[in-house]
Design an enzyme around this catalytic site. Sequence first.
Site, short mmCIF file in Angstrom:
data_model
loop_
_atom_site.label_atom_id
_atom_site.label_comp_id
_atom_site.label_asym_id
_atom_site.label_seq_id
_atom_site.Cartn_x
_atom_site.Cartn_y
_atom_site.Cartn_z
N HIS A 86 -4.32 5.31 5.29
CA HIS A 86 -4.18 6.59 4.59
C HIS A 86 -4.94 6.55 3.27
O HIS A 86 -5.67 7.50 2.93
CB HIS A 86 -2.69 6.88 4.37
CG HIS A 86 -2.40 8.23 3.82
ND1 HIS A 86 -1.79 8.42 2.61
CD2 HIS A 86 -2.63 9.47 4.33
CE1 HIS A 86 -1.65 9.73 2.39
NE2 HIS A 86 -2.15 10.38 3.42
N ASP A 87 -4.78 5.46 2.51
CA ASP A 87 -5.52 5.31 1.26
C ASP A 87 -7.03 5.33 1.52
O ASP A 87 -7.79 5.96 0.77
CB ASP A 87 -5.15 4.01 0.55
CG ASP A 87 -3.78 4.05 -0.10
OD1 ASP A 87 -3.09 5.09 -0.02
OD2 ASP A 87 -3.38 3.03 -0.69
N TYR A 102 0.77 -1.25 0.00
CA TYR A 102 0.00 0.00 0.00
C TYR A 102 0.80 1.29 0.00
O TYR A 102 0.28 2.32 -0.42
CB TYR A 102 -0.98 0.03 1.18
CG TYR A 102 -2.20 -0.77 0.88
CD1 TYR A 102 -3.28 -0.23 0.19
CD2 TYR A 102 -2.26 -2.11 1.23
CE1 TYR A 102 -4.38 -0.98 -0.12
CE2 TYR A 102 -3.37 -2.88 0.92
CZ TYR A 102 -4.42 -2.31 0.24
OH TYR A 102 -5.50 -3.06 -0.08
N ASP A 127 -3.26 13.05 6.21
CA ASP A 127 -1.79 13.05 6.18
C ASP A 127 -1.20 13.06 7.59
O ASP A 127 -0.24 12.35 7.88
CB ASP A 127 -1.28 14.24 5.37
CG ASP A 127 -1.55 14.12 3.88
OD1 ASP A 127 -2.03 13.05 3.43
OD2 ASP A 127 -1.28 15.10 3.15
N GLY A 160 3.04 4.17 -1.24
CA GLY A 160 3.34 4.62 -2.59
C GLY A 160 2.05 4.77 -3.37
O GLY A 160 0.97 4.84 -2.79
N GLY A 209 -1.20 3.97 -5.28
CA GLY A 209 -2.14 2.86 -5.33
C GLY A 209 -2.01 1.93 -4.14
O GLY A 209 -1.42 2.27 -3.12
#
Length: 121
Positions: A46-47, A26, A88, A28, A30
């Site tokens: 975070h995604d 996960y 973030d 980076g 995508g």
Amino acid sequence: HLLQFNKMLKFETRKNAVPFYAFGCYCGWGGQRRPKDATDRCCFVHDCCYEKVTKCNTKWDFYRYSLKSGYITCGKGTWCKEQICECDRVAAECLRRSLSTYKNEYMFYPDSRCREPSETC
């Protein structure tokens, strides 16, 4: 904004973003399947956070924040900017907490090795 997130990472972890780029399944660009460890789980969360603000420009929208007394504080702004900053901030703090379990073997981990069933946000 990606540059701001990088500054938060440096503030929290004392490292630049490189150790987290292409880490696990996960960290980076995508993400897919199941997170490999605590560090990768931070990126998964975070995604997921970014998915909740899909109408916002998560990668390029500048927001207000401050780095003081060991804390990241998100400032006032539009709803989008405040939400992106919080995503973030939480991720940077999570990555700091996971440093003790960071595994070099997951750095530059190939997507083809991410095979376990996916998790949902």
